[in-house]
Design a protein around this motif. Structure first.
Motif, PDB file in Angstrom:
ATOM      1  N   HIS B  59       7.128  -4.296 -26.867  1.00  0.00           N
ATOM      2  CA  HIS B  59       6.658  -4.248 -28.247  1.00  0.00           C
ATOM      3  C   HIS B  59       7.710  -3.594 -29.014  1.00  0.00           C
ATOM      4  CE1 HIS B  59       2.662  -5.299 -26.890  1.00  0.00           C
ATOM      5  NE2 HIS B  59       2.739  -4.250 -26.122  1.00  0.00           N
ATOM      6  N   GLU B  60       8.816  -3.114 -28.183  1.00  0.00           N
ATOM      7  CA  GLU B  60       9.714  -2.292 -28.949  1.00  0.00           C
ATOM      8  C   GLU B  60      10.751  -3.390 -29.513  1.00  0.00           C
ATOM      9  OE1 GLU B  60       9.786   2.009 -26.907  1.00  0.00           O
ATOM     10  OE2 GLU B  60      11.337   0.531 -26.727  1.00  0.00           O
ATOM     11  N   GLN B  61      11.951  -2.612 -30.329  1.00  0.00           N
ATOM     12  CA  GLN B  61      12.823  -3.641 -30.967  1.00  0.00           C
ATOM     13  C   GLN B  61      13.330  -4.546 -29.851  1.00  0.00           C
ATOM     14  OE1 GLN B  61      16.423  -1.800 -32.259  1.00  0.00           O
ATOM     15  NE2 GLN B  61      17.275  -3.783 -32.921  1.00  0.00           N
ATOM     16  N   GLN B  62      13.311  -5.877 -30.103  1.00  0.00           N
ATOM     17  CA  GLN B  62      13.858  -6.774 -28.990  1.00  0.00           C
ATOM     18  C   GLN B  62      15.194  -6.929 -28.647  1.00  0.00           C
ATOM     19  OE1 GLN B  62      11.372  -8.918 -27.456  1.00  0.00           O
ATOM     20  NE2 GLN B  62       9.691  -8.751 -28.696  1.00  0.00           N
ATOM     21  N   SER B  63      16.240  -7.167 -29.525  1.00  0.00           N
ATOM     22  CA  SER B  63      17.249  -7.209 -29.248  1.00  0.00           C
ATOM     23  C   SER B  63      18.580  -6.289 -29.861  1.00  0.00           C
ATOM     24  CB  SER B  63      18.030  -8.756 -29.364  1.00  0.00           C
ATOM     25  OG  SER B  63      19.332  -9.091 -29.472  1.00  0.00           O
ATOM     26  N   SER B  64      19.380  -5.838 -29.297  1.00  0.00           N
ATOM     27  CA  SER B  64      20.250  -4.890 -29.908  1.00  0.00           C
ATOM     28  C   SER B  64      21.187  -5.477 -30.814  1.00  0.00           C
ATOM     29  CB  SER B  64      21.189  -4.358 -28.636  1.00  0.00           C
ATOM     30  OG  SER B  64      20.610  -4.327 -27.570  1.00  0.00           O
ATOM     31  N   PHE B  65      21.423  -6.821 -30.721  1.00  0.00           N
ATOM     32  CA  PHE B  65      22.324  -7.365 -31.846  1.00  0.00           C
ATOM     33  C   PHE B  65      21.828  -8.780 -32.059  1.00  0.00           C
ATOM     34  CE2 PHE B  65      24.882  -9.710 -28.750  1.00  0.00           C
ATOM     35  CZ  PHE B  65      24.833  -8.825 -27.724  1.00  0.00           C
ATOM     36  N   SER B  66      22.285  -9.276 -33.122  1.00  0.00           N
ATOM     37  CA  SER B  66      21.877 -10.840 -33.406  1.00  0.00           C
ATOM     38  C   SER B  66      22.933 -11.785 -32.768  1.00  0.00           C
ATOM     39  CB  SER B  66      21.990 -11.065 -34.760  1.00  0.00           C
ATOM     40  OG  SER B  66      20.722 -10.855 -35.408  1.00  0.00           O
ATOM     41  N   ALA B  67      22.365 -12.320 -31.868  1.00  0.00           N
ATOM     42  CA  ALA B  67      23.510 -13.452 -31.230  1.00  0.00           C
ATOM     43  C   ALA B  67      22.496 -14.558 -30.692  1.00  0.00           C
ATOM     44  CB  ALA B  67      24.209 -12.468 -30.145  1.00  0.00           C
ATOM     45  N   GLN B  68      23.302 -15.407 -30.558  1.00  0.00           N
ATOM     46  CA  GLN B  68      22.512 -16.837 -29.763  1.00  0.00           C
ATOM     47  C   GLN B  68      22.357 -16.374 -28.554  1.00  0.00           C
ATOM     48  OE1 GLN B  68      24.725 -20.292 -29.824  1.00  0.00           O
ATOM     49  NE2 GLN B  68      22.782 -21.657 -29.571  1.00  0.00           N
ATOM     50  N   SER B  69      21.150 -16.511 -27.885  1.00  0.00           N
ATOM     51  CA  SER B  69      21.166 -15.971 -26.365  1.00  0.00           C
ATOM     52  C   SER B  69      21.248 -17.370 -25.491  1.00  0.00           C
ATOM     53  CB  SER B  69      19.619 -15.534 -26.317  1.00  0.00           C
ATOM     54  OG  SER B  69      18.857 -16.859 -26.758  1.00  0.00           O
ATOM     55  N   LEU B  70      21.454 -16.914 -24.515  1.00  0.00           N
ATOM     56  CA  LEU B  70      21.664 -18.110 -23.520  1.00  0.00           C
ATOM     57  C   LEU B  70      20.386 -18.664 -22.725  1.00  0.00           C
ATOM     58  CD1 LEU B  70      24.828 -16.602 -21.840  1.00  0.00           C
ATOM     59  CD2 LEU B  70      24.982 -18.572 -23.405  1.00  0.00           C
ATOM     60  N   THR B  71      20.383 -19.825 -22.669  1.00  0.00           N
ATOM     61  CA  THR B  71      19.041 -20.414 -21.927  1.00  0.00           C
ATOM     62  C   THR B  71      18.875 -19.999 -20.443  1.00  0.00           C
ATOM     63  OG1 THR B  71      20.037 -22.297 -21.326  1.00  0.00           O
ATOM     64  CG2 THR B  71      19.172 -22.356 -23.405  1.00  0.00           C
ATOM     65  N   ILE B  72      18.010 -20.236 -19.820  1.00  0.00           N
ATOM     66  CA  ILE B  72      17.885 -19.717 -18.434  1.00  0.00           C
ATOM     67  C   ILE B  72      18.765 -20.818 -17.753  1.00  0.00           C
ATOM     68  CG2 ILE B  72      16.487 -20.101 -16.397  1.00  0.00           C
ATOM     69  CD1 ILE B  72      15.844 -17.546 -17.678  1.00  0.00           C
ATOM     70  N   VAL B  73      18.885 -22.144 -17.974  1.00  0.00           N
ATOM     71  CA  VAL B  73      19.753 -22.961 -17.311  1.00  0.00           C
ATOM     72  C   VAL B  73      21.050 -22.491 -17.260  1.00  0.00           C
ATOM     73  CG1 VAL B  73      20.303 -25.318 -17.201  1.00  0.00           C
ATOM     74  CG2 VAL B  73      18.069 -24.925 -17.906  1.00  0.00           C
ATOM     75  N   ASN B  74      21.543 -22.106 -18.771  1.00  0.00           N
ATOM     76  CA  ASN B  74      22.932 -21.523 -18.763  1.00  0.00           C
ATOM     77  C   ASN B  74      23.122 -20.746 -17.770  1.00  0.00           C
ATOM     78  OD1 ASN B  74      22.602 -21.922 -22.504  1.00  0.00           O
ATOM     79  ND2 ASN B  74      23.285 -23.342 -20.977  1.00  0.00           N
ATOM     80  N   ILE B  75      22.543 -19.689 -17.942  1.00  0.00           N
ATOM     81  CA  ILE B  75      22.695 -18.500 -16.949  1.00  0.00           C
ATOM     82  C   ILE B  75      22.786 -18.816 -15.706  1.00  0.00           C
ATOM     83  CG2 ILE B  75      21.967 -15.950 -16.611  1.00  0.00           C
ATOM     84  CD1 ILE B  75      20.444 -16.102 -19.103  1.00  0.00           C
ATOM     85  N   PHE B  76      21.849 -19.810 -15.128  1.00  0.00           N
ATOM     86  CA  PHE B  76      21.914 -20.091 -13.776  1.00  0.00           C
ATOM     87  C   PHE B  76      22.897 -20.536 -13.442  1.00  0.00           C
ATOM     88  CE2 PHE B  76      20.037 -20.671  -9.807  1.00  0.00           C
ATOM     89  CZ  PHE B  76      20.339 -21.937  -9.281  1.00  0.00           C
ATOM     90  N   THR B  77      23.501 -21.771 -14.444  1.00  0.00           N
ATOM     91  CA  THR B  77      24.843 -22.487 -14.037  1.00  0.00           C
ATOM     92  C   THR B  77      25.965 -21.164 -13.794  1.00  0.00           C
ATOM     93  OG1 THR B  77      24.067 -23.956 -15.687  1.00  0.00           O
ATOM     94  CG2 THR B  77      26.445 -24.153 -15.193  1.00  0.00           C
TER      95      THR B  77
END
Lengths: 328, 183, 123
Positions: B59-77
């Motif tokens: 419920h709290e503030q979700q992201s510390s900064f604005s940036a394009q997040s990476l997809t799960i596939v990206n991160i797994f790669t």
């Protein structure tokens, strides 16, 4: 954030400390050390601290310092190097010597604690071969247990060349004394195994008697004839295969006949004795290798107390005498 | 795939590899098979929480900064590349199987966990990841050697997993916070 | 979303449970060791009745392990694996954690005494 770090530190500390924790009481614990020139294993269980095994081994070292014929300054060493003079010894040494002399009487001299010179000759002088007849004769003449005078704790060898060797009964005595020490310190059960001389107090942790395997003569490490179950008694074994060498097709083993100075000739290759007396088992197991099977039977009849004997004969036959049961 | 995203992924992969190599040079005094610092996991966590907004249970503030997040596939790669390259360059092909098993399970656990924790609780995610990573390695070891008694190491490796997971999690957490501050 | 305290407590509990389990596992007295190569039992050793220490060398496809046995304990003396974790584990005499050489697929497991076990050997 700081809380997390603190938490981590506490957890790591606890885990490390936990790793150093003492063993639980009640568990059966065992420790082996190389002492008396062999593997000595002490097993105990009961509501006692692990430290007790340490103390038991210290007691063992104490006995070794008394009975060893090689440790300079030991009781036996001092007697042997006293050139016939009387020597004051520890009361425990005196007890063992007295027992040795009694076995000498009992066996009409076949078992003799003054066999020191002869056993030394065969063990060191015979590195590659058989000692000369002259050497054997010279050593053999020093063997006579009646030359040992003992009065209280004073021991004197009237033959200044003779050497006392308690090797044939010391381990039995030590094993029993350690078992008694452990009993007095509150163990529920204990097994003291000094290179094949075993003293048992009570039972195993599961309530069953201690299971002792009897190895096959000349067999592999895992080959045994069977198992005997013991509690509150001792068991010891001697065999011609223990220390031996072969020369020109003849087998020379370490059980020496004090009358001939040579390895004993008998139809018995291995003798295992179960007896209540601390040194009876060990002494008799040696003795039985020095006489033939029929003499063994006669000697057993003369022995005070119930003993059990397992003999392995030359022809491979296994003979059970007295009070003994061999399992599987 | 934007150039920005690609370069981000490249930097993360390279960082993970470097950390992996350096860590491989440090022998740990604990002679338990599979115990290691696992610092490279910090990179995986960083990637998982980078600009991450979609956390339905938080419920709290979700992201510390604005940036394009990476997809799960990206991160797994990123993870997969690091494991493969790491195994090739440290010259231990056998370690590859175990790294893969542990990495897979740890990654899955962390990917699931991140929906339930905030940016200040990345250490929790790390701990969970650490545990599952080690469990994965034990399972692989049991399967490969065929001796189930290796499971006796579970208690030790769970503890190690939690501790090392918290460490790498904290690293990721602090790094992310610092990046957010400097934006 | 759970609070930090919740997670701290959860992890602490998990660590304590694991630590206790690990300690309990360590205390089990063990009398037999079994050597598994590729999951197949190659040899068993009765550690209580070992008379003198000896070594066992296992060599398959260039993967070598040398195991040393003494009365009451066993260890991996040498191994051809690159990290030698198995060798660093040292002597095993208590507890159920096996000695593992993963690259060489060799595992030494320890088993505790059971009813039909030997406590000592004479003769």
């Amino acid at each position: 954030m700081r809380k997390i770090a603190l938490f981590l530190i506490v957890i790591i500390l606890l885990t490390v400390l936990g790793g150093c924790a003492d063993g639980q009481s009640g568990e059966q614990i065992s420790e082996t050390r190389l002492l008396l020139d062999t593997y000595c294993t002490i097993t105990i269980h009961g509501d006692v601290s692990k430290e007790l095994i340490n103390e038991a081994f210290e007691l063992l070292a104490e006995y070794e310092a008394l009975f060893s014929k090689t440790i300079e300054g030991s009781d036996v060493w001092r007697i042997n190097h006293a050139r016939g003079e009387p020597v004051r010894v520890d009361i425990r040494t005196a007890a063992v010597i007295l027992a040795g002399l009694a076995f000498g009487e009992f066996s009409d001299g076949m078992f003799d604690i003054t066999i020191g010179r002869l056993s030394h000759l065969w063990n060191f002088g015979a590195e590659a071969g058989v000692p000369s007849e002259a050497e054997i004769e010279e050593a053999r003449l020093t063997v006579n247990f009646r030359n040992v005078l003992i009065d209280g704790t004073t021991v004197q060898l009237t033959d200044p060349n003779a050497w006392i060797d308690l090797g044939a009964i010391a381990k039995g005595y030590i094993a029993s004394r350690i078992a008694i020490f452990l009993e007095e310190n509150g163990v529920n059960g204990a097994l003291v195994d000094l290179g094949g001389d075993v003293a048992a107090y009570g039972n195993r942790r599961d309530g069953n008697p201690w299971r002792i395997a009897i190895r096959k003569p000349f067999g592999k490490i895992d080959d045994y004839l069977g198992v005997v179950e013991i509690s509150n008694t001792t068991i010891a074994s001697s065999g011609i295969y223990e220390r031996h060498f072969e020369k020109d097709g003849v087998l020379y083993h370490h059980i020496l006949d004090p009358f001939t100075g040579m390895p004993a000739k008998s139809d018995v290759t291995s003798a295992t004795v179960i007896a209540d007396g601390a040194m009876t088992g060990e002494a008799l197991s040696t003795l039985f290798l020095l006489m033939d099977r029929n003499s063994v039977k006669q000697l057993i009849d003369r022995t005070y107390g119930d003993i059990g004997v397992v003999l392995v004969l030359e022809n491979g036959e296994i003979e059970l005498l007295g009070d003994v049961r061999l399992i599987n | 795939m934007t150039a920005k995203k690609l370069s981000l992924m490249a930097v993360l992969t390279a960082s993970a590899l470097i950390i992996f190599f350096i860590e491989a040079q440090i022998p740990l005094p604990i002679p338990v098979p599979g115990v290691k610092l696992g610092l490279a996991n910090a990179v995986t966590l960083l990637a998982l929480f980078w600009g991450q907004k979609n956390r339905p249970f938080v419920h709290e503030q979700q992201s510390s900064f604005s940036a394009q997040s990476l997809t799960i596939v990206n991160i797994f790669t990123i993870l997969l590349c690091r494991i493969i390259l790491g195994a090739i360059f440290t010259g231990r092909p056998i370690a590859f199987v175990f790294s893969l098993a542990g990495g897979l399970l740890g990654f899955t656990a962390q990917a699931v966990m991140r929906r339930y924790v905030t940016d200040k609780q990345i250490w929790v995610c790390g701990a969970v990841g650490g545990v599952f990573h080690n469990v994965g390695q034990i399972l692989a070891a049991i399967l490969i050697t065929g001796t189930p008694s290796i499971a006796a190491y579970l208690p030790v490796l769970i503890i190690a997993g939690i501790i090392t997971g918290i460490i790498s999690g904290l690293i990721a957490q602090l790094t992310l916070a610092r990046i957010a501050k400097n934006r | 979303m759970k609070s930090n305290a919740f997670w701290l407590i959860l992890f602490s509990a998990l660590i304590i449970i694991s630590a206790v389990t690990a300690l309990l596992l360590r205390q089990v007295p063990m009398s037999r060791a079994s050597i598994y190569l590729n999951g197949i039992l190659t040899e068993t050793v009765n550690l209580t009745i070992v008379e003198e220490h000896y070594t066992v060398t296992i060599d398959t496809d260039g993967r070598t392990n040398v195991i040393e046995v003494e009365r009451g304990r066993i260890r991996m003396m040498e191994a051809s694996c690159p990290d030698k974790t198995c060798v660093r584990q040292g002597w095993a005499s208590n507890g159920l954690t096996p000695i593992v050489c993963l690259p060489n697929r060799l595992v030494i497991t320890l088993e505790s005494s059971n009813d039909s076990d030997i406590d000592a050997a004479v003769g």
